[in-house]
Design a protein around this motif. Structure first.
Motif, mmCIF file in Angstrom:
data_model
loop_
_atom_site.group_PDB
_atom_site.id
_atom_site.type_symbol
_atom_site.label_atom_id
_atom_site.label_comp_id
_atom_site.label_asym_id
_atom_site.label_seq_id
_atom_site.Cartn_x
_atom_site.Cartn_y
_atom_site.Cartn_z
ATOM 1 N N PRO A 1 -14.359 -43.619 -40.542
ATOM 2 C CA PRO A 1 -13.315 -42.667 -40.958
ATOM 3 C C PRO A 1 -13.509 -41.263 -40.370
ATOM 4 C CG PRO A 1 -14.106 -43.914 -42.843
ATOM 5 C CD PRO A 1 -15.016 -44.245 -41.695
ATOM 6 N N ILE A 2 -14.753 -40.837 -40.243
ATOM 7 C CA ILE A 2 -15.019 -39.514 -39.676
ATOM 8 C C ILE A 2 -14.521 -39.446 -38.231
ATOM 9 C CG2 ILE A 2 -16.865 -37.951 -38.898
ATOM 10 C CD1 ILE A 2 -18.438 -38.840 -41.403
ATOM 11 N N ARG A 3 -14.639 -40.542 -37.502
ATOM 12 C CA ARG A 3 -14.252 -40.598 -36.086
ATOM 13 C C ARG A 3 -12.830 -41.127 -35.875
ATOM 14 N NH1 ARG A 3 -18.140 -37.303 -34.875
ATOM 15 N NH2 ARG A 3 -20.216 -38.181 -34.803
ATOM 16 N N ASP A 4 -12.056 -41.201 -36.950
ATOM 17 C CA ASP A 4 -10.666 -41.683 -36.887
ATOM 18 C C ASP A 4 -10.557 -43.117 -36.357
ATOM 19 O OD1 ASP A 4 -9.543 -39.374 -37.960
ATOM 20 O OD2 ASP A 4 -9.439 -38.409 -35.993
ATOM 21 N N ILE A 5 -11.488 -43.958 -36.744
ATOM 22 C CA ILE A 5 -11.435 -45.367 -36.379
ATOM 23 C C ILE A 5 -10.547 -46.068 -37.411
ATOM 24 C CG2 ILE A 5 -12.784 -47.479 -36.006
ATOM 25 C CD1 ILE A 5 -13.423 -45.184 -34.016
ATOM 26 N N PRO A 6 -9.543 -46.824 -36.970
ATOM 27 C CA PRO A 6 -8.683 -47.522 -37.941
ATOM 28 C C PRO A 6 -9.472 -48.541 -38.754
ATOM 29 C CG PRO A 6 -7.829 -47.770 -35.694
ATOM 30 C CD PRO A 6 -9.145 -47.073 -35.601
ATOM 31 N N TRP A 7 -9.023 -48.775 -39.972
ATOM 32 C CA TRP A 7 -9.728 -49.687 -40.875
ATOM 33 C C TRP A 7 -9.912 -51.068 -40.264
ATOM 34 C CZ3 TRP A 7 -13.178 -50.171 -44.276
ATOM 35 C CH2 TRP A 7 -13.296 -51.313 -45.037
ATOM 36 N N PHE A 8 -8.879 -51.589 -39.604
ATOM 37 C CA PHE A 8 -9.006 -52.935 -39.036
ATOM 38 C C PHE A 8 -10.090 -52.979 -37.963
ATOM 39 C CE2 PHE A 8 -5.554 -51.033 -36.517
ATOM 40 C CZ PHE A 8 -5.980 -51.282 -35.215
ATOM 41 N N TRP A 9 -10.320 -51.852 -37.258
ATOM 42 C CA TRP A 9 -11.382 -51.853 -36.248
ATOM 43 C C TRP A 9 -12.750 -51.685 -36.906
ATOM 44 C CZ3 TRP A 9 -10.468 -53.824 -31.766
ATOM 45 C CH2 TRP A 9 -11.511 -53.840 -30.839
ATOM 46 N N THR A 10 -12.803 -51.013 -38.021
ATOM 47 C CA THR A 10 -14.051 -50.939 -38.784
ATOM 48 C C THR A 10 -14.473 -52.344 -39.200
ATOM 49 O OG1 THR A 10 -13.571 -48.712 -39.560
ATOM 50 C CG2 THR A 10 -15.148 -49.979 -40.858
ATOM 51 N N LEU A 11 -13.496 -53.174 -39.538
ATOM 52 C CA LEU A 11 -13.813 -54.570 -39.869
ATOM 53 C C LEU A 11 -14.385 -55.315 -38.667
ATOM 54 C CD1 LEU A 11 -10.728 -55.492 -42.092
ATOM 55 C CD2 LEU A 11 -13.057 -54.900 -42.834
ATOM 56 N N VAL A 12 -13.895 -55.011 -37.474
ATOM 57 C CA VAL A 12 -14.462 -55.606 -36.255
ATOM 58 C C VAL A 12 -15.920 -55.174 -36.125
ATOM 59 C CG1 VAL A 12 -14.350 -55.635 -33.727
ATOM 60 C CG2 VAL A 12 -12.241 -55.807 -35.061
ATOM 61 N N ASP A 13 -16.188 -53.893 -36.328
ATOM 62 C CA ASP A 13 -17.566 -53.406 -36.252
ATOM 63 C C ASP A 13 -18.454 -54.080 -37.292
ATOM 64 O OD1 ASP A 13 -16.878 -51.731 -34.165
ATOM 65 O OD2 ASP A 13 -16.522 -50.005 -35.465
ATOM 66 N N LEU A 14 -17.935 -54.222 -38.496
ATOM 67 C CA LEU A 14 -18.708 -54.884 -39.562
ATOM 68 C C LEU A 14 -18.977 -56.350 -39.232
ATOM 69 C CD1 LEU A 14 -16.952 -53.335 -42.681
ATOM 70 C CD2 LEU A 14 -19.291 -52.881 -41.896
ATOM 71 N N SER A 15 -18.117 -56.948 -38.426
ATOM 72 C CA SER A 15 -18.309 -58.360 -38.084
ATOM 73 C C SER A 15 -19.607 -58.591 -37.319
ATOM 74 C CB SER A 15 -17.115 -58.889 -37.276
ATOM 75 O OG SER A 15 -17.136 -58.393 -35.951
ATOM 76 N N PHE A 16 -20.122 -57.559 -36.646
ATOM 77 C CA PHE A 16 -21.396 -57.726 -35.947
ATOM 78 C C PHE A 16 -22.528 -57.959 -36.942
ATOM 79 C CE2 PHE A 16 -18.817 -55.676 -32.750
ATOM 80 C CZ PHE A 16 -19.119 -56.442 -31.633
ATOM 81 N N ALA A 17 -22.483 -57.253 -38.059
ATOM 82 C CA ALA A 17 -23.488 -57.474 -39.102
ATOM 83 C C ALA A 17 -23.312 -58.852 -39.720
ATOM 84 C CB ALA A 17 -23.388 -56.398 -40.175
ATOM 85 N N VAL A 18 -22.072 -59.189 -40.006
ATOM 86 C CA VAL A 18 -21.772 -60.484 -40.621
ATOM 87 C C VAL A 18 -22.147 -61.625 -39.674
ATOM 88 C CG1 VAL A 18 -19.887 -61.937 -41.491
ATOM 89 C CG2 VAL A 18 -19.971 -59.515 -42.089
ATOM 90 N N GLY A 19 -21.968 -61.401 -38.379
ATOM 91 C CA GLY A 19 -22.279 -62.444 -37.399
ATOM 92 C C GLY A 19 -23.760 -62.590 -37.110
#
Length: 173
Positions: free
Chosen positions: A124-142
């Motif tokens: 959010p600080i870097r204006d990343i859209p929520w759906f892309w934050t989910l992509v980033d989180l997928s690396f942890a989940v994966g």
């Protein structure tokens, strides 16, 4: 389960993580080209996924303009790529001797856990859209599940190969 079977499983799961880190590393070098290809691939879906295509267009524009005006900024993603490759190399230790190098797997799991607050705070600080934050989180989940499975097998191998502790009855004789 016997030790050899567990070792094969540990190595299989660690290869999943190692290959993922390697691919993440080598694909971080040509970002501008890759994002251009992604944009072309997504173009037919612009009507169905306008937010995603709009975001990819914005990212591509940012990469092009920054690269043209400030090419030294690309150096940051070069270091990001290098870090992924170094982390992939670190997993050679547990591939060779999982019990002795279990700490690498533990650090990998901690890094996966660290992705969550980083993405949720910095996104959010870097204006990343929520759906892309989910992509980033997928690396942890994966990455976390294969590391966790490997870790559990490593601990089982460690327990199975530990020297038996002398009981008080045998040490008194």
């Amino acid at each position: 389960m016997d030790i050899e079977k567990r070792l094969r499983r540990v190595r299989g799961w660690l290869w999943v993580v190692l290959v993922g880190l390697f691919l993440s590393g080598v694909t971080a070098f040509p970002l501008e080209i890759e994002v251009r290809w992604l944009l072309r691939a997504l173009d037919p879906l612009a009507g169905q996924l306008p937010a995603l295509v709009g975001w990819i267009e914005r990212v591509h524009t940012g990469l092009v303009e920054t690269g043209d005006r400030y090419p030294f900024m690309r150096y940051g993603t070069d270091w990001l790529a290098f870090a992924h490759l170094v982390l992939a190399v670190a997993f050679w230790g547990p591939l060779r001797d999982p019990v002795r190098n279990v700490w690498v797997v533990q650090v990998g799991m901690l890094a996966c856990a660290g992705i969550v607050p980083l993405a949720l705070i910095c996104g959010p600080i870097r204006d990343i859209p929520w759906f892309w934050t989910l992509v980033d989180l997928s690396f942890a989940v994966g990455a976390f599940p294969p590391l966790w499975i490997a870790y559990r097998h490593i601990r089982a191998i460690e327990a199975a190969t530990a020297a038996p502790v002398d009981s008080p009855a045998t040490s008194a004789s």
